[in-house]
Design a protein around this motif. Structure first.
Motif, PDB file in Angstrom:
ATOM      1  N   ASP A  20      -1.557   9.776  19.104  1.00 40.55           N
ATOM      2  CA  ASP A  20      -0.219   9.184  19.039  1.00 40.55           C
ATOM      3  C   ASP A  20      -0.158   7.899  18.217  1.00 40.55           C
ATOM      4  O   ASP A  20       0.931   7.452  17.867  1.00 40.55           O
ATOM      5  N   MET A  21      -1.311   7.299  17.929  1.00 42.53           N
ATOM      6  CA  MET A  21      -1.306   6.072  17.136  1.00 42.53           C
ATOM      7  C   MET A  21      -1.059   6.340  15.657  1.00 42.53           C
ATOM      8  O   MET A  21      -0.817   5.415  14.900  1.00 42.53           O
ATOM      9  N   ILE A  22      -1.126   7.586  15.233  1.00 40.14           N
ATOM     10  CA  ILE A  22      -0.759   7.926  13.853  1.00 40.14           C
ATOM     11  C   ILE A  22       0.763   8.034  13.817  1.00 40.14           C
ATOM     12  O   ILE A  22       1.343   8.949  14.390  1.00 40.14           O
ATOM     13  N   LEU A  23       1.402   7.090  13.160  1.00 41.06           N
ATOM     14  CA  LEU A  23       2.866   7.026  13.157  1.00 41.06           C
ATOM     15  C   LEU A  23       3.496   7.729  11.963  1.00 41.06           C
ATOM     16  O   LEU A  23       4.703   7.936  11.942  1.00 41.06           O
ATOM     17  N   LEU A  24       2.704   8.083  10.964  1.00 41.92           N
ATOM     18  CA  LEU A  24       3.228   8.761   9.786  1.00 41.92           C
ATOM     19  C   LEU A  24       3.053  10.265   9.937  1.00 41.92           C
ATOM     20  O   LEU A  24       2.101  10.726  10.565  1.00 41.92           O
ATOM     21  N   ASP A  25       3.963  11.019   9.334  1.00 45.50           N
ATOM     22  CA  ASP A  25       3.877  12.477   9.395  1.00 45.50           C
ATOM     23  C   ASP A  25       3.076  13.061   8.244  1.00 45.50           C
ATOM     24  O   ASP A  25       2.428  14.099   8.404  1.00 45.50           O
ATOM     25  N   GLY A  26       3.153  12.451   7.087  1.00 44.62           N
ATOM     26  CA  GLY A  26       2.450  13.019   5.949  1.00 44.62           C
ATOM     27  C   GLY A  26       2.531  12.152   4.718  1.00 44.62           C
ATOM     28  O   GLY A  26       3.128  11.085   4.719  1.00 44.62           O
ATOM     29  N   ILE A  27       1.896  12.651   3.654  1.00 41.35           N
ATOM     30  CA  ILE A  27       1.872  11.972   2.361  1.00 41.35           C
ATOM     31  C   ILE A  27       2.698  12.800   1.388  1.00 41.35           C
ATOM     32  O   ILE A  27       2.443  13.985   1.199  1.00 41.35           O
ATOM     33  N   GLU A  28       3.672  12.156   0.788  1.00 39.24           N
ATOM     34  CA  GLU A  28       4.529  12.823  -0.204  1.00 39.24           C
ATOM     35  C   GLU A  28       3.929  12.739  -1.599  1.00 39.24           C
ATOM     36  O   GLU A  28       3.986  13.678  -2.381  1.00 39.24           O
ATOM     37  N   ASP A  29       3.347  11.569  -1.930  1.00 35.80           N
ATOM     38  CA  ASP A  29       2.801  11.345  -3.263  1.00 35.80           C
ATOM     39  C   ASP A  29       1.781  10.216  -3.184  1.00 35.80           C
ATOM     40  O   ASP A  29       1.974   9.251  -2.432  1.00 35.80           O
ATOM     41  N   VAL A  30       0.699  10.331  -3.942  1.00 34.50           N
ATOM     42  CA  VAL A  30      -0.288   9.259  -4.005  1.00 34.50           C
ATOM     43  C   VAL A  30      -0.786   9.144  -5.434  1.00 34.50           C
ATOM     44  O   VAL A  30      -1.053  10.141  -6.090  1.00 34.50           O
ATOM     45  N   LYS A  31      -0.853   7.919  -5.910  1.00 33.54           N
ATOM     46  CA  LYS A  31      -1.314   7.616  -7.265  1.00 33.54           C
ATOM     47  C   LYS A  31      -2.369   6.509  -7.166  1.00 33.54           C
ATOM     48  O   LYS A  31      -2.713   6.062  -6.087  1.00 33.54           O
ATOM     49  N   ASP A  32      -2.845   6.035  -8.321  1.00 32.70           N
ATOM     50  CA  ASP A  32      -3.914   5.035  -8.340  1.00 32.70           C
ATOM     51  C   ASP A  32      -3.573   3.769  -7.557  1.00 32.70           C
ATOM     52  O   ASP A  32      -4.425   3.214  -6.884  1.00 32.70           O
TER      53      ASP A  32
END
Length: 155
Positions: free
Chosen positions: A15-27
């Motif tokens: 439950d300590m993970i508050l984010l659902d996912g990653i939409e985009d990641v760059k450098d």
């Protein structure tokens, strides 16, 4: 840069993970997502996420960015430290239940000792939040903790 499931790149669990996912990641930048759901961590009785929780969402986006870098470089994901924030501004008291949040963090400064500054923003249908977060990520977390333990044992 490749994206991974959020649980694989943040040093949190359950439950300590508050984010659902990653939409985009760059450098130097990451965009994560979160839907506000009743019953989740920090959500109030009305099903809303208080605006002050935005700082933790931003910090977890930074952790996810660092975790993606670590995974890409075949290093273990490790914890970092939120040192503080400057200029946290939010135009709502809370993010409404069901709101889809877009949490962005972009690194604007870093040094070789592990200090960094990220410009962060949360966008929601009903509002936004912005801040600059100062973080620290030691090169080797175990060495860092052993050093701290040694310093406090001599006092």
């Amino acid at each position: 840069m490749k994206s991974w499931p959020i649980a694989d790149v943040v040093p949190h669990a359950g439950d300590m993970i508050l984010l659902d996912g990653i939409e985009d990641v760059k450098d130097e930048r990451i965009v994560c997502t979160r839907m506000v759901r009743a019953g989740d961590m920090f959500v109030d009785a009305d099903g809303c996420l208080p605006s002050w929780a935005g700082v933790e969402l931003m910090a977890q986006a930074i952790a996810a960015w660092a975790g993606c870098r670590a995974r890409a470089e075949q290093r273990p994901v490790q914890m970092g430290f939120l040192l503080g924030t400057r200029h946290y501004v939010c135009n709502v008291d809370a993010f409404a239940e069901g709101a889809h949040l877009r949490v962005e963090a972009e690194r604007s400064f870093h040094d070789e000792q592990g200090m960094a500054v990220f410009n962060c923003r949360i966008e929601a249908p009903d509002g936004y939040a912005e801040a600059r977060l100062n973080v620290y990520s030691p090169a080797d977390i175990d060495t860092y903790f052993n050093q701290i333990a040694g310093e406090t044992s001599h006092d």
